[in-house]
Design a protein around this motif. Structure first.
Motif, mmCIF file in Angstrom:
data_model
loop_
_atom_site.group_PDB
_atom_site.id
_atom_site.type_symbol
_atom_site.label_atom_id
_atom_site.label_comp_id
_atom_site.label_asym_id
_atom_site.label_seq_id
_atom_site.Cartn_x
_atom_site.Cartn_y
_atom_site.Cartn_z
ATOM 1 N N UNK A 142 -46.759 -23.039 -6.628
ATOM 2 C CA UNK A 142 -45.572 -22.561 -7.331
ATOM 3 C C UNK A 142 -44.373 -22.653 -6.397
ATOM 4 N N UNK A 143 -43.298 -23.268 -6.878
ATOM 5 C CA UNK A 143 -42.048 -23.334 -6.108
ATOM 6 C C UNK A 143 -41.126 -22.261 -6.665
ATOM 7 N N UNK A 144 -40.646 -21.404 -5.784
ATOM 8 C CA UNK A 144 -39.812 -20.290 -6.229
ATOM 9 C C UNK A 144 -38.428 -20.365 -5.586
ATOM 10 N N UNK A 145 -37.414 -20.405 -6.428
ATOM 11 C CA UNK A 145 -36.033 -20.290 -5.955
ATOM 12 C C UNK A 145 -35.619 -18.859 -6.282
ATOM 13 N N UNK A 146 -35.684 -17.961 -5.297
ATOM 14 C CA UNK A 146 -35.558 -16.531 -5.601
ATOM 15 C C UNK A 146 -34.221 -16.172 -6.248
ATOM 16 N N UNK A 147 -33.175 -16.902 -5.888
ATOM 17 C CA UNK A 147 -31.863 -16.570 -6.448
ATOM 18 C C UNK A 147 -31.493 -17.483 -7.609
ATOM 19 N N UNK A 148 -32.449 -18.267 -8.054
ATOM 20 C CA UNK A 148 -32.217 -19.058 -9.257
ATOM 21 C C UNK A 148 -31.393 -20.309 -9.058
ATOM 22 N N UNK A 149 -31.235 -20.741 -7.819
ATOM 23 C CA UNK A 149 -30.386 -21.926 -7.599
ATOM 24 C C UNK A 149 -31.206 -23.186 -7.365
ATOM 25 N N UNK A 150 -32.052 -23.530 -8.303
ATOM 26 C CA UNK A 150 -32.827 -24.767 -8.176
ATOM 27 C C UNK A 150 -31.891 -25.965 -8.274
ATOM 28 N N UNK A 151 -32.238 -27.061 -7.605
ATOM 29 C CA UNK A 151 -31.430 -28.288 -7.764
ATOM 30 C C UNK A 151 -31.359 -28.669 -9.240
ATOM 31 N N UNK A 152 -30.199 -29.132 -9.645
ATOM 32 C CA UNK A 152 -29.997 -29.522 -11.041
ATOM 33 C C UNK A 152 -31.050 -30.570 -11.443
ATOM 34 N N UNK A 153 -31.556 -30.433 -12.650
ATOM 35 C CA UNK A 153 -32.555 -31.363 -13.183
ATOM 36 C C UNK A 153 -33.755 -31.508 -12.253
ATOM 37 N N UNK A 154 -34.176 -30.380 -11.722
ATOM 38 C CA UNK A 154 -35.335 -30.370 -10.836
ATOM 39 C C UNK A 154 -36.569 -30.918 -11.559
ATOM 40 N N UNK A 155 -36.698 -30.573 -12.836
ATOM 41 C CA UNK A 155 -37.850 -31.054 -13.618
ATOM 42 C C UNK A 155 -37.979 -32.580 -13.541
ATOM 43 N N UNK A 156 -36.872 -33.258 -13.795
ATOM 44 C CA UNK A 156 -36.895 -34.725 -13.787
ATOM 45 C C UNK A 156 -37.278 -35.255 -12.403
ATOM 46 N N UNK A 157 -36.774 -34.603 -11.383
ATOM 47 C CA UNK A 157 -37.098 -35.076 -10.029
ATOM 48 C C UNK A 157 -38.542 -34.759 -9.657
ATOM 49 N N UNK A 158 -39.080 -33.687 -10.175
ATOM 50 C CA UNK A 158 -40.501 -33.400 -9.952
ATOM 51 C C UNK A 158 -41.329 -34.552 -10.532
ATOM 52 N N UNK A 159 -40.940 -35.004 -11.721
ATOM 53 C CA UNK A 159 -41.653 -36.131 -12.327
ATOM 54 C C UNK A 159 -41.472 -37.392 -11.481
ATOM 55 N N UNK A 160 -40.235 -37.648 -11.103
ATOM 56 C CA UNK A 160 -39.922 -38.842 -10.312
ATOM 57 C C UNK A 160 -40.685 -38.856 -8.983
ATOM 58 N N UNK A 161 -40.859 -37.690 -8.389
ATOM 59 C CA UNK A 161 -41.526 -37.614 -7.088
ATOM 60 C C UNK A 161 -43.041 -37.495 -7.215
ATOM 61 N N UNK A 162 -43.552 -37.554 -8.435
ATOM 62 C CA UNK A 162 -45.003 -37.598 -8.588
ATOM 63 C C UNK A 162 -45.696 -36.258 -8.542
ATOM 64 N N UNK A 163 -44.981 -35.181 -8.804
ATOM 65 C CA UNK A 163 -45.595 -33.862 -8.676
ATOM 66 C C UNK A 163 -45.752 -33.140 -10.007
#
Lengths: 342, 342, 342, 342
Positions: free
Chosen positions: D214-235
């Motif tokens: 689980x990746x946790x951004x405690x203050x809610x500041x995940x990189x924009x479109x993190x979902x798409x990059x997770x897919x792009x990076x194979x995770x």
């Protein structure tokens, strides 16, 4: 043998070589911190009427395009271009090498249409699975295009409007910018162009320099630490003075535009020559690249005497060929062509 | 104010500028297909005594290093370098940008030791989890090093032996190659060097050219389609003639080596000057970069009159500084330094 | 509410979960060195009749495609795919992220044509400036395609012939391989498929596994150190047993094919259902994905009761929709659909 | 034969397998849009006391680290880690593959020191040529470290203070987070940890899950479109439910922490066992990995009966070995070890 093959067949405009000679032993720091580069940047800012602009001098066209694109995109984004865009076809995959997709939309004589760009973007966001796709992150156009054609001010504005609606920066590749701006068909000034995009380049290599492209961020919003990334992407010179001296010379007393004007005048003569002798144009280019449908007889007549670039052989025996003029083309060259052409 | 800051403070050797002028209007194809480049390559092959060598001319040092390294490695491999190697420190992460790790081993005055390289490789393959790590895929050394030091022929041979034992290509970064070869301390010829590595570069930028590095594969085993990858990595010029003319000139009548010899002679004078006046060397460099421990008094005396590069401030008030000579340094420069130095 | 949205809406085939339970406390090494993975690989080799094959188990589809492609291409190469290829559209630019361009050619109901592939390759090498472009380095097809269609043995052979003529490896993406092989329209066996490509995948995720794709190099020519690159590209699991147990189970007693057969039988019932009730097919898919032109009345009748995926809304009010069956679809699901569909 | 080799030798905690069975046929959307994932995220937010946190579930450790790092850095930046950091050594160059350098500073039993981090950053910005180098862009630490050691709250705070002073995000790799938090030596709670970094991971693979971090951004500041990059990076997994169910189970009724507590209790028994029998510790680890100096006699006694990992062979005949406990280690395993150990 004379050559109309392309606009980088010769060295540099004599004024540039003279200036290199004159400044040769002035000691200056490297990597673009020299006074010539500072002066060149100031002249470019003045020329476009934007003191807030940020200007960088890079080595060549492909490295400039890939550096600008890679540093302005995030990982999840690609760059939108016409299918004939230079970055989409002839840069050895340099953009993809930085990890970004070139997203293509249809071309019309080398140009994209604002409405098709908009339709593409609408379609993208209407697709329920868009976050499994590459996000459009910027738009790339060339001015003039790879076919020598030009966007009108209205066309540019329409494209830029779409870009702003979708918060996409617009990048204008001006590898042949001078030849575009000096075309009789051009209705946009460099000052206006600077207001119709987020970043554009001023090509030196094809307009009288030995090498070099100026990258201009008209509103001063260059990517942070752009210098470091220029080095990382392979577009930096230790002797930045080589680029500084050249652009400083080109933007002194309007040399850049004079050079381009000369080439355009001769290109129009070349076009007229072909038309007068009954040749058909492949397309009607208003800039320094003329695309002609050359007959086998003409090809034979020019063989070994006049060089040009062959793009495609047609079934009817004719060939689509390109005749390019440049800062180095002379009236004499055109006269020889005229004399030889059947 | 005169500057010993680095060896890229001036333009180009006058012979190069003259040749650029003389050839300026000769029409030639672009991208290195010109006759000047062909001639330059032939001269380099002849100079190193290897007709089978493959030679390429690229724009600058960082782009050359990252292109050579990226194109010779596979995805699972990194490049081994000394911790002070240029690629490990001062190239803005250009190698990592191509996806490859720089694997560092200890440096000794800028040099790696063959036995430490071997110990590293042995340790790597002895590690049970090595296939979770980055495989050493090639070895990078600089000649001279970033500290101006040189590998002896015996040291080079020992490193190359280790490389061959582990089937790793050896890459010699010769950004300042001329200054190394012309050093009185150098016991290896360029012909011998060509036999002691798999690829090396001949730096132009720092040895009299406006820009450009020659990449030499002495045994002719360049990566397939290296040209395309040079373009993709941003190290190609449209007007390849700019590089061709320069290297052709540098390798005509031994100009490259004469230029380097002059700089070395003056560097030895600079070293003697400091030693004679009682200054301590930071390290004893046999090439054109001299590293001195400069006293505050000396710094004050030179202020505003002689420029040099400061590397580090020591606790005792002295500074580690670099005085570099180049093809453009004159006897007069050294005399002025001598007169000013307390 | 029942769902025909896709083939990854449920967990895993019960036999897989049972096997995970049964093996849970058997201690095994990580990273695919476990005995379950070894057994799974052996079974796959046996199933395709190729003891020389190399098999790897990776986590998911996108990471598998980008790892295979990136590790088989050199920097100057891209991968040729149909415009609708999964890698060209729906993998978030994962291939480009590895530095490689996806070169697209036309699709026909999701398939490329051998003659168009050949024309593309001929055109590429006929282009005088091809070394400024991205070299085609491998060919990617999906089986079944993204539209559920299948290549016949003759079509596959023709494509593979073109690939061999140009020395390009052929990669068959079998994310839904089972559903392709078990289709009544399929005239190629898995053994034959293994002889008609250089690498193919056996999709687990969509055919009854929780996750996992098997990569098969039928002739045993996996890229060197593929394991390390799988880790580097993010497609490795520490508990490789999770993949090993699943594929071992799927390839025991033909479970993989039985699962697929069941889904295909039900898909054919779904197709017949729509045809019998007078609906038009968007295209005639012989596999587990059925593309229907759904009327507004039907959409309304199914609302809240049956889920499916909407691809596109047509001007006439109908929608192109996808009904997918899977290993988990039951006769009861189809009966419910039948009862609800007007 | 029993194994203490590592903490990923078995499958999953029985509660996870039961839950997978119980939820197997509930139809849910893919790619993490399922209700199990939503519930898992909510439980994690509640556990750390931060409703504003953003949580993502990824497949495995290496892909998680490289995705987080690559998406939080800009091209010109690298990540600072201790020389023994997992990303610096044992991830096959996955970070470099994304184009970013791992910048290393000294380790002390696996930990970096705040003052050395600060000195590094000061030195970096004091270097006149820093813009030719890789900018430190974030800081990576592991908790526990690769040596099983822990940062105290004071040490973490000091590191985080330095990070904030230099505006660098702090990333805490918690591949074994549970074993760290449950250590008797740990003085920081998960809620406190969430306030002392910008992003951290909760490792599932080594703490009872089949896979997943689980990746946790405690203050809610995940990189924009993190979902798409997770897919792009194979995770990304298509069946995101596999990760959702597992983390939902682990964070129900404190299972994650109970699992970890059990392993820690047994690890302390293992440590005591060795100490009581006179063995020397390689270092005093307070977590589930115990590093022992094993004598040849002990090695012989355990041969074929108890497995462990050998790190290094010492000159005195002893070996540095690792005994790891996990959620699956039993009192019986420790008793067997006790009985066998001379």
């Amino acid at each position: 043998m004379i050559s109309f093959t392309c606009d980088y067949n010769e060295g540099a405009h004599p004024a540039i070589l003279e200036r290199l000679l004159a400044t040769n032993f002035i000691q200056q720091p490297g990597y673009g911190a020299d006074s010539f580069t500072a002066s060149a940047k100031a002249r470019i800012r003045e020329c476009i009427g934007r003191p807030e602009a940020e200007v960088f001098l890079l080595t060549g066209g492909t490295q400039t395009n890939s550096t600008v694109i890679a540093t302005m995109l995030r990982d999840y984004q690609g760059v939108v271009a016409a299918t004939t865009g230079h970055i989409a076809v002839h840069e050895a995959g340099a953009v993809e090498y930085t990890g970004h997709k070139v997203l293509t939309i249809p071309q019309h004589q080398g140009k994209m249409k604002a409405e098709e760009l908009k339709a593409y973007l609408e379609g993208y966001y209407a697709d329920g699975s868009y976050d499994h796709m590459v996000f459009p992150g910027m738009v790339y156009i060339s001015f003039p295009t790879e076919y020598g054609t030009l966007y009108s001010k209205a066309e540019l504005s329409a494209i830029y409007d779409v870009c702003r609606e979708y918060s996409l920066p617009l990048f204008v590749d001006g590898a042949r910018l001078g030849y575009g701006l000096m075309s009789p068909a051009c209705d946009v000034s460099i000052q206006e162009l600077a207001g119709l995009c987020d970043v554009f380049t001023i090509g030196g290599t094809k307009v009288g320099a030995l090498c070099g492209e100026a990258v201009v961020f008209p509103s001063g919003k260059a990517p942070e630490h752009f210098f470091t990334m220029v080095k990382q992407h392979g577009a930096l010179l230790a002797k930045g003075r080589l680029l500084g001296v050249q652009f400083d010379t080109l933007f002194t007393d309007g040399l850049y535009f004079q050079i381009a004007q000369g080439a355009i005048d001769l290109a129009m003569q070349v076009k007229k020559l072909f038309l007068d002798k009954g040749y058909e144009l492949f397309l009607d280019s208003p800039t320094n690249q003329q695309f002609i449908l050359l007959t086998p007889a003409a090809a034979k007549a020019l063989e070994g005497k006049v060089a040009y670039e062959v793009w495609e052989h047609l079934a009817d025996g004719r060939a689509v060929v390109r005749f390019a003029t440049s800062w180095a083309t002379t009236q004499e060259h055109v006269s020889q062509l005229s004399a030889l052409l059947p």
